[in-house]
Each structure stands twice: as C-alpha cells, then as structure tokens.
Design a protein around this motif. Structure first.
Motif, PDB file in Angstrom:
ATOM      1  N   ALA A 179      -6.724   1.069  -1.034  1.00  0.00           N
ATOM      2  CA  ALA A 179      -7.293   0.845   0.364  1.00  0.00           C
ATOM      3  C   ALA A 179      -8.252  -0.486   0.623  1.00  0.00           C
ATOM      4  O   ALA A 179      -8.020  -1.005   1.315  1.00  0.00           O
ATOM      5  N   ARG A 219      -7.543  -3.441   2.994  1.00  0.00           N
ATOM      6  CA  ARG A 219      -8.838  -3.912   3.890  1.00  0.00           C
ATOM      7  C   ARG A 219      -8.865  -5.400   4.045  1.00  0.00           C
ATOM      8  O   ARG A 219      -8.747  -5.980   4.972  1.00  0.00           O
ATOM      9  N   ASN A 277      -8.867   7.955  10.682  1.00  0.00           N
ATOM     10  CA  ASN A 277      -7.743   7.311   9.874  1.00  0.00           C
ATOM     11  C   ASN A 277      -6.238   7.230  10.475  1.00  0.00           C
ATOM     12  O   ASN A 277      -5.390   6.290  10.344  1.00  0.00           O
ATOM     13  N   THR A 325     -10.904   0.109  10.286  1.00  0.00           N
ATOM     14  CA  THR A 325     -10.993   0.194   8.864  1.00  0.00           C
ATOM     15  C   THR A 325     -12.242   0.014   8.420  1.00  0.00           C
ATOM     16  O   THR A 325     -12.902   0.779   7.423  1.00  0.00           O
ATOM     17  N   LYS A 339       0.756  -1.313   0.177  1.00  0.00           N
ATOM     18  CA  LYS A 339       0.041   0.113   0.100  1.00  0.00           C
ATOM     19  C   LYS A 339       1.023   1.194   0.090  1.00  0.00           C
ATOM     20  O   LYS A 339       0.715   2.301  -0.734  1.00  0.00           O
ATOM     21  N   GLU A 375      -3.997   4.252  10.978  1.00  0.00           N
ATOM     22  CA  GLU A 375      -2.657   4.002  10.321  1.00  0.00           C
ATOM     23  C   GLU A 375      -1.636   3.640  11.503  1.00  0.00           C
ATOM     24  O   GLU A 375      -0.663   2.792  11.030  1.00  0.00           O
TER      25      GLU A 375
END
Length: 258
Positions: A34, A38, A104, A98, A27, A108
């Motif tokens: 994304a 996931r 977010n 997620t 990624k 991360e």
C-alpha cells in the motif's frame, strides 16, 4: 517553439496515466504494498499536474480552457481537455483519500476510475492529430507513439517508485516496439516529407539511443535482487527526456499538405 507546452503535456500526461495503471495492477497482483502504491500515485499526480500547468501555456489565457469544453463530444481537442480534467480530478481525490487514510472503499473506486480515465485521456490525444490536411500526422504511427509513451514513460516511473516487475515489462515492451516501428515511420515520412523528416534525426537519434540503453539498464536491474533507487530514478529521468525529444520531432513535422 510554440508547441513545446504540448510536448510536455502529452508526454507527462501519458506517463502519469501509465504509472497509475501499472501501480494499480501491481498492487492487485501483490507485487507492491500500500505504501508503494501511495508513493506511485503521488508521483503520477505530480506529473499530470505539471503537464497540465505547462500545457496551459499553449492555450494562452487560462479561461480559454473552459471554452474548449464547449465542444465535448464533437471536437477531439475538447474531448482531450475534458478527459484530462476528469483524469486529474480522480487522481487528486485518490491521493487525498490515501493521505487521509479514510473511506478506503471510495478511495479504491476513485483509483480505478483514475486508471480508466487515464487510459481514455491517452486515447483522446492522437485523435487531435489525425488531420487529413497534415499527412505527416494522419497515420497510425501517430497513435502508436502516444500509446508507447504510456508504456515507456509509465514503466520507467513505475520502476523508480517500486513496481519493478511490471514496470520493467511495460518499459521493455514499449521501447522494443518503438525501436522496431521507427524504420517504418521514417520510410513513411520519406514519401510525405523527406526533408522535414531528415531534420528530426538528432531528436530521434537521442530518443532511440536512450531507449536502447534503457533496455540494457532495466534488464540488468531486473536480474538483481536490489537495485539502486538513484540508478532507477536517473534512468527514469533520462527516459522521460528521450520521450520529450521524440515528441519534439513529432510536432516539428507539422506541415499542411498542398
């Protein structure tokens, strides 16, 4: 086989850590989106949860798992249990955030810590088996095969979940090293336990045959613009079975040095 739960725990756990690692890097390199990250993380979480559930059967009573944590810092087995729990905890939070599509930044950070603690967990596994009283295990080949499961199993799962480029590279590197190191491993066992080592020929033969075939399939799939998901999923399943076979052989080598 009393050690069968540990076979699944170590193979599925290391493969999960490998998938988290490969998907995360893919990624960052822009090789997957994304949604693919996931999906890969969900699959990786399922693998470590299944591995923990099956591995817990080796402990007997579930509450004994918490007793194992009392030796963290001085007991390799306690370190392994602790790091597997931390790894799973961060993995669960990463997937949950997620799915919820919230926070977010926190997601991360959790994903990064999942990768870090996944690597720490895999590092902790072979430490349990470097025992002076068991010569068949007290070797660098033990460490090597656990790390190769991360590359081989994780790479195969990454291929099946969309991280084709890095997944293929990881699998091929892990498989080639496993194939190249096996003759040395067998030679080592020829001195420590020749009869016991010979008894594992079927398990190792199956593992090496699948890995060799996997190299060809993965190499061919990498050259194609589109590869069947079913083909990649079937390949990944076969490779996981091969790693389980190799791990059964490892645990069958248990023998106290006289």
């Amino acid at each position: 086989m009393h050690e069968l739960p540990l076979v699944f725990f170590t193979v599925l756990g290391a493969s999960s850590a490998g998938l988290f690692l490969i998907a995360y890097i893919s990624k960052k390199l822009g090789q997957i989106d994304a949604a693919q990250l996931r999906n890969a993380n969900i699959v990786a979480l399922i693998f470590i949860l299944v591995g923990l559930a099956i591995g817990g059967l080796h402990v007997g009573q579930p509450l004994r798992f918490f007793n194992m944590l009392l030796g963290v810092g001085r007991s390799p087995m306690s370190n392994e249990a602790f790091l597997s729990g931390i790894f799973t905890g961060f993995a669960f939070v990463t997937v949950a955030l997620t799915i919820m599509k919230k926070w977010n930044g926190l997601r991360e950070i959790c994903n990064l810590f999942t990768v870090i603690f996944g690597l720490a967990f895999v590092w902790s596994i072979p430490q349990v088996y470097h025992l002076p009283t068991i010569a068949n295990w007290n070797t660098d080949y033990t460490t090597l095969q656990f790390w190769m499961t991360l590359l081989v199993g994780g790479g195969a799962l990454a291929l099946a979940t969309g991280a084709r480029r890095l997944g293929a590279l990881s699998f091929i590197i892990g498989a080639v090293i496993t194939l190249a190191a096996r003759s040395g491993y067998v030679s080592f066992l020829g001195f420590t336990a020749p009869e016991l080592g010979a008894e594992q020929s079927v398990f190792w033969g199956f593992q090496l045959a699948v890995l060799a075939l996997g190299i060809m399939v993965v190499g061919f799939a990498s050259l194609k613009t589109q590869a069947s998901r079913m083909t990649l999923a079937t390949c990944a399943a076969a490779i996981i079975l091969a790693e389980l076979s190799g791990r059964i052989a490892f645990y069958n080598l248990w023998q106290i040095t006289m």
